[in-house]
Design an enzyme around this catalytic site. Structure first.
Site: not given
Length: 148
Positions: A11-12, A19, A24, A75, A78, A99, A101, A108
């Site tokens: 998502p996103n 964004r 990012y 990725n 969220a 995985e 990111h 964070r």
């Protein structure tokens, strides 16, 4: 037969480039996909890139990857921190998953420190921005024994 890897984005990530570029980066998803295709060409493999904002669609992609792809770069965005369904799908498919990111999730907010993906992934790459995607492809290929 050419080895194939699925690059699966959650998502996103379709909003990359606009964004929160301070978190990012300014690289768009299309540019990241081009980077993935370039690395795949260098490595003599094929990649398929898919993005969805929907958890079930990501689960469906993982299920469909069985017998088609040698592994997955994921990725999950969220969903990394919330999705037992993705964790179960990875376990069920028995495909190796890296995985990934863009940001360093461990630097964070506290809720981002927990990954449901990490326990079922072969490894995790985070904090290197868009450069993490070619790193993840290389790591997955190393795991698959392509570097031997």
């Amino acid at each position: 037969m050419t080895q194939k890897i699925l690059i699966l984005n959650g998502p996103n990530l379709n909003l990359l480039g606009t964004r929160q570029p301070e978190v990012y980066g300014a690289t768009t998803l299309a540019e990241i996909e081009a980077m993935c295709h370039a690395r795949a060409q260098e490595r003599g493999i094929a990649v398929t890139c898919v993005q969805s904002n929907h958890e079930g669609a990501l689960v469906d992609q993982l299920h469909a990857a069985r017998g088609v792809f040698a592994g997955v770069v994921l990725n999950a965005g969220a969903y990394t921190h919330t999705s037992v369904a993705l964790m179960d799908a990875i376990s069920s498919t028995m495909l190796p998953v890296v995985e990934l990111h863009l940001s360093n999730i461990h630097a964070r907010e506290a809720f981002r420190h927990r990954s449901f993906i990490a326990p079922v992934a072969v490894g995790q790459i985070c904090g290197f921005g868009a450069a993490g995607y070619p790193l993840a492809i290389d790591a997955l290929l190393a795991h698959l024994g392509a570097d031997e």
